[in-house]
Design a protein around this motif. Structure first.
Motif, PDB file in Angstrom:
ATOM      1  N   TRP A 288       6.995  -2.285  -3.856  1.00 19.25           N
ATOM      2  CA  TRP A 288       6.604  -2.645  -2.526  1.00 19.25           C
ATOM      3  C   TRP A 288       5.488  -3.592  -2.550  1.00 19.25           C
ATOM      4  O   TRP A 288       4.754  -3.480  -3.655  1.00 19.25           O
ATOM      5  CB  TRP A 288       6.549  -1.276  -1.745  1.00 19.25           C
ATOM      6  N   SER A 289       5.261  -4.258  -1.429  1.00 18.02           N
ATOM      7  CA  SER A 289       4.314  -5.287  -1.504  1.00 18.02           C
ATOM      8  C   SER A 289       3.824  -5.241  -0.048  1.00 18.02           C
ATOM      9  O   SER A 289       4.105  -4.415   1.128  1.00 18.02           O
ATOM     10  CB  SER A 289       4.545  -6.349  -1.619  1.00 18.02           C
ATOM     11  N   LEU A 290       2.558  -5.495   0.276  1.00 18.15           N
ATOM     12  CA  LEU A 290       1.810  -5.416   1.520  1.00 18.15           C
ATOM     13  C   LEU A 290       1.767  -7.154   2.144  1.00 18.15           C
ATOM     14  O   LEU A 290       0.980  -7.776   1.264  1.00 18.15           O
ATOM     15  CB  LEU A 290       0.663  -4.857   1.860  1.00 18.15           C
ATOM     16  N   GLU A 291       2.506  -7.509   2.977  1.00 13.81           N
ATOM     17  CA  GLU A 291       2.316  -8.716   3.619  1.00 13.81           C
ATOM     18  C   GLU A 291       1.540  -9.002   4.921  1.00 13.81           C
ATOM     19  O   GLU A 291       1.850  -7.929   5.895  1.00 13.81           O
ATOM     20  CB  GLU A 291       3.730  -9.212   3.736  1.00 13.81           C
ATOM     21  N   PRO A 292       0.841  -9.979   4.973  1.00 10.46           N
ATOM     22  CA  PRO A 292       0.039 -10.241   6.166  1.00 10.46           C
ATOM     23  C   PRO A 292       0.860 -10.824   7.347  1.00 10.46           C
ATOM     24  O   PRO A 292       1.747 -11.601   7.078  1.00 10.46           O
ATOM     25  CB  PRO A 292      -0.838 -11.473   5.733  1.00 10.46           C
ATOM     26  N   MET A 293       0.615 -10.131   8.609  1.00 11.41           N
ATOM     27  CA  MET A 293       1.240 -10.678   9.684  1.00 11.41           C
ATOM     28  C   MET A 293       0.385 -11.483  10.715  1.00 11.41           C
ATOM     29  O   MET A 293      -0.721 -11.467  10.503  1.00 11.41           O
ATOM     30  CB  MET A 293       1.841  -9.461  10.325  1.00 11.41           C
ATOM     31  N   ALA A 294       1.032 -12.005  11.668  1.00  8.36           N
ATOM     32  CA  ALA A 294       0.185 -12.929  12.584  1.00  8.36           C
ATOM     33  C   ALA A 294      -0.769 -12.121  13.446  1.00  8.36           C
ATOM     34  O   ALA A 294      -1.688 -12.916  13.918  1.00  8.36           O
ATOM     35  CB  ALA A 294       1.310 -13.783  13.326  1.00  8.36           C
ATOM     36  N   ARG A 297      -2.086  -7.298  11.442  1.00  5.69           N
ATOM     37  CA  ARG A 297      -1.680  -6.271  10.837  1.00  5.69           C
ATOM     38  C   ARG A 297      -0.975  -6.606   9.393  1.00  5.69           C
ATOM     39  O   ARG A 297      -0.755  -7.734   9.154  1.00  5.69           O
ATOM     40  CB  ARG A 297      -0.562  -5.339  11.785  1.00  5.69           C
ATOM     41  N   GLN A 298      -0.447  -5.490   8.635  1.00  2.69           N
ATOM     42  CA  GLN A 298       0.068  -5.751   7.414  1.00  2.69           C
ATOM     43  C   GLN A 298       1.565  -5.372   7.629  1.00  2.69           C
ATOM     44  O   GLN A 298       1.796  -4.277   8.360  1.00  2.69           O
ATOM     45  CB  GLN A 298      -0.542  -5.153   6.323  1.00  2.69           C
ATOM     46  N   ARG A 299       2.515  -5.747   6.817  1.00  2.00           N
ATOM     47  CA  ARG A 299       3.957  -5.309   6.746  1.00  2.00           C
ATOM     48  C   ARG A 299       4.173  -4.794   5.372  1.00  2.00           C
ATOM     49  O   ARG A 299       3.906  -5.117   4.708  1.00  2.00           O
ATOM     50  CB  ARG A 299       4.882  -6.452   7.194  1.00  2.00           C
ATOM     51  N   LEU A 300       4.904  -3.580   5.441  1.00  2.00           N
ATOM     52  CA  LEU A 300       5.192  -3.090   4.174  1.00  2.00           C
ATOM     53  C   LEU A 300       6.642  -3.549   3.807  1.00  2.00           C
ATOM     54  O   LEU A 300       7.539  -3.253   4.607  1.00  2.00           O
ATOM     55  CB  LEU A 300       5.327  -1.472   4.307  1.00  2.00           C
ATOM     56  N   ASP A 301       6.876  -4.187   2.642  1.00  2.00           N
ATOM     57  CA  ASP A 301       8.046  -4.671   2.316  1.00  2.00           C
ATOM     58  C   ASP A 301       8.437  -3.486   1.059  1.00  2.00           C
ATOM     59  O   ASP A 301       7.759  -3.892   0.141  1.00  2.00           O
ATOM     60  CB  ASP A 301       8.094  -5.987   1.661  1.00  2.00           C
ATOM     61  N   LEU A 302       9.543  -2.965   1.118  1.00  2.00           N
ATOM     62  CA  LEU A 302       9.889  -2.017   0.224  1.00  2.00           C
ATOM     63  C   LEU A 302      11.360  -2.158  -0.253  1.00  2.00           C
ATOM     64  O   LEU A 302      12.091  -2.490   0.602  1.00  2.00           O
ATOM     65  CB  LEU A 302       9.748  -0.630   0.487  1.00  2.00           C
ATOM     66  N   LEU A 303      11.514  -2.282  -1.472  1.00  2.00           N
ATOM     67  CA  LEU A 303      12.822  -2.498  -2.171  1.00  2.00           C
ATOM     68  C   LEU A 303      13.104  -1.387  -2.900  1.00  2.00           C
ATOM     69  O   LEU A 303      12.654  -0.978  -4.103  1.00  2.00           O
ATOM     70  CB  LEU A 303      12.856  -3.615  -3.017  1.00  2.00           C
ATOM     71  N   TRP A 304      14.379  -0.740  -2.693  1.00  2.83           N
ATOM     72  CA  TRP A 304      15.027   0.452  -3.367  1.00  2.83           C
ATOM     73  C   TRP A 304      16.126  -0.311  -4.114  1.00  2.83           C
ATOM     74  O   TRP A 304      17.216  -1.003  -3.473  1.00  2.83           O
ATOM     75  CB  TRP A 304      15.450   1.517  -2.513  1.00  2.83           C
ATOM     76  N   GLU A 305      16.303  -0.266  -5.423  1.00  5.16           N
ATOM     77  CA  GLU A 305      17.469  -0.822  -6.468  1.00  5.16           C
ATOM     78  C   GLU A 305      17.816   0.203  -7.355  1.00  5.16           C
ATOM     79  O   GLU A 305      17.163   0.724  -8.087  1.00  5.16           O
ATOM     80  CB  GLU A 305      16.869  -2.044  -7.185  1.00  5.16           C
ATOM     81  N   GLU A 306      19.236   0.247  -7.523  1.00  7.16           N
ATOM     82  CA  GLU A 306      19.601   1.380  -8.334  1.00  7.16           C
ATOM     83  C   GLU A 306      20.695   0.128  -9.339  1.00  7.16           C
ATOM     84  O   GLU A 306      21.236  -0.599  -8.891  1.00  7.16           O
ATOM     85  CB  GLU A 306      20.818   2.298  -7.475  1.00  7.16           C
TER      86      GLU A 306
END
Length: 371
Positions: A288-294, A297-306
Motif C-alpha cells: 500500500w501507499s499514501l497518495e496526496p489528494m486535492a 487529505r491522503q488516499r490509501l491505495d492498497l493492492l492485494w495480489e495472490e
C-alpha cells in the motif's frame, strides 16, 4: 467541570520584589512589571540558584505546593528535598534521579511529568518545563521551572479509559450474544460450514475493535490493522515468506479501520479456502501507499495480489465478502474497490480517501476552523 483550586493567596515574601543581580534605579520599573506578571500567572514558577535552592516562587507556586516562600527559604536546601523527595510508592527519591534538576548540571531543556509531594503529605501529578538561566557571559547560574497541576487531566484520562474498557466489554458481550443467536439459528441446518464462517467474521470484527481500544478509539495504526487482520493465518503458517506486507504506517479513523479489517479478513479467508493459500506454493502480497489528494487529505491505495494458487475463475454469484469490499468501501468513504479474478490469482485494488481524525464538530469546539 468544577474547579478544584481555591483563589490564589500569597505570602508577603512571594509578593515582594525579586532580588536583583545588579542594583540601580533603572531596574526598579522592570522588576515591578516582572513581579506583576509572575504573581498573576496561573502557572507555577520557581527560580533556582546554582545550588538548586529555590530563591523565588510566585503565588501560583505557593498555592500548588502548600509551602510559602518564607518556609522554602528557611529550609535552605534544594527544592527537590521539599516537594519531590519521595516516590509515590514510598521510596526515597534522590536528587540525582530527578529529571527536573538535570536542566542545570547538564545544561538541558527538560520537559515531562512528575509527581510532587504537597505540604500536607499527599501526592499530585504535575507537568513541568525546566530551562537553564544564563548570565551575560552565557554561564549557567540557575534554573527556571514552570509547573502545572495535571490532576484533573489524569483523572479525566482515567475516566475515559474506564469508559472505553466498559464500551469494549459491552461490544464483546453483544458479539457473544449475536454468536449465541447464530448458534441457535444454524442448529440443524445442512450447511455445517455456515456457522464457522459466521464465527470467523465475528472474530475479525472483535479484533478490529481491539486495535481501536488500544488507542482510545481515537484512531488506529494502519500497519496494526493489516497485521492483526492477517494474524490468524500468519500464525498458522510455517513458511512466513508466503506473505509480503509493505507500506508506510498512518493513523486511520475508527470507521475506516473497522471496514478495512473486515475487507482484509474476507480476502484472507477466500485465499485460504480457494486461492493462493489453499496450496503450499501459493503467495500473498499486500502492498500500500499514501497518495496526496486535492483537498489536503491522503488516499490509501492498497493492492492485494495472490500468486501460485489454483487457477481462478470469476464466481457465478458474489458473496458477502465481495459485496462488502466492492460496495461498502466506495459507499461509506467515497472510494473505489475492484476485485479481478485473474487466472494466476485474485487481485484486489482499494482506494480509500482517509477520513480526518477526530469527531464530528471537533474543529469547531477546539477552534481549529479558520475565523
Amino acid at each position: 467541570m468544577p474547579q478544584s483550586r481555591q483563589p490564589l493567596q500569597s505570602s508577603a515574601l512571594a509578593a515582594a520584589s525579586l532580588a536583583t543581580l545588579r542594583r540601580g534605579d533603572q531596574l526598579f520599573e522592570t522588576e515591578r512589571r516582572l513581579n506583576a506578571v509572575l504573581n498573576n500567572a496561573s502557572v507555577s514558577i520557581f527560580l533556582m540558584d546554582d545550588r538548586q535552592h529555590c530563591v523565588y516562587m510566585n503565588r501560583a507556586a505557593e498555592q500548588l505546593t502548600g509551602f510559602t516562600l518564607a518556609e522554602v527559604l528557611a529550609r535552605d536546601c534544594p527544592l527537590h528535598d521539599i516537594v519531590h523527595h519521595t516516590y509515590p510508592d514510598g521510596r526515597p527519591f534522590p536528587l540525582a534521579e530527578c529529571a527536573i534538576d538535570r536542566a542545570f548540571p547538564q545544561n538541558n531543556h527538560e520537559r515531562g511529568e512528575e509527581v510532587f509531594v504537597h505540604a500536607d503529605g499527599h501526592f499530585y501529578p504535575v507537568g513541568f518545563t525546566a530551562s537553564p538561566i544564563r548570565d551575560d557571559s552565557a554561564n549557567i547560574i540557575g534554573t527556571i521551572i514552570e509547573v502545572r497541576d495535571i490532576s484533573e487531566e489524569k483523572a479525566a484520562a482515567e475516566r475515559q479509559r474506564l469508559l472505553l474498557n466498559e464500551l469494549n466489554h459491552r461490544v464483546k458481550n453483544t458479539l457473544a450474544t449475536v454468536q449465541s443467536i447464530a448458534a441457535q439459528t444454524f442448529r440443524g441446518l445442512a450447511e455445517v460450514g455456515a456457522r464457522t464462517v459466521f464465527d470467523a467474521r465475528m472474530a475479525a470484527l472483535s479484533t478490529a475493535h481491539n486495535v481501536l481500544v488500544a488507542d482510545n478509539w481515537e484512531s488506529a495504526s494502519l500497519r496494526s490493522v493489516v497485521t492483526r487482520a492477517l494474524a490468524p493465518h500468519l500464525l498458522a503458517e510455517v513458511d512466513v515468506d508466503r506473505f509480503r506486507m509493505d507500506g508506510p504506517d498512518a493513523r486511520l479513523h475508527p470507521k475506516v479501520a473497522v471496514t478495512l479489517s473486515m475487507a482484509l479478513h474476507e480476502l484472507m479467508t477466500n485465499a485460504a479456502k480457494y486461492g493462493a493459500l489453499s496450496v503450499p506454493e501459493g503467495r500473498v502480497h499486500v502492498t500500500w501507499s499514501l497518495e496526496p489528494m486535492a483537498d489536503d487529505r491522503q488516499r490509501l491505495d492498497l493492492l492485494w495480489e495472490e500468486q501460485g494458487g489454483p487457477e481462478v475463475a470469476a464466481p457465478a454469484r458474489k458473496g458477502f465478502g465481495s459485496r462488502l469490499i466492492e460496495r461498502q468501501l466506495p459507499l461509506e468513504f467515497d472510494g473505489r474497490a475492484e476485485i479481478e479474478y485473474r487466472v494466476a490469482g485474485v487481485v484486489c485494488r482499494l482506494e480509500v480517501p482517509l477520513t480526518a481524525l477526530g469527531w464530528m464538530g471537533q474543529d469547531v469546539i477546539t477552534g481549529q476552523t479558520a475565523p
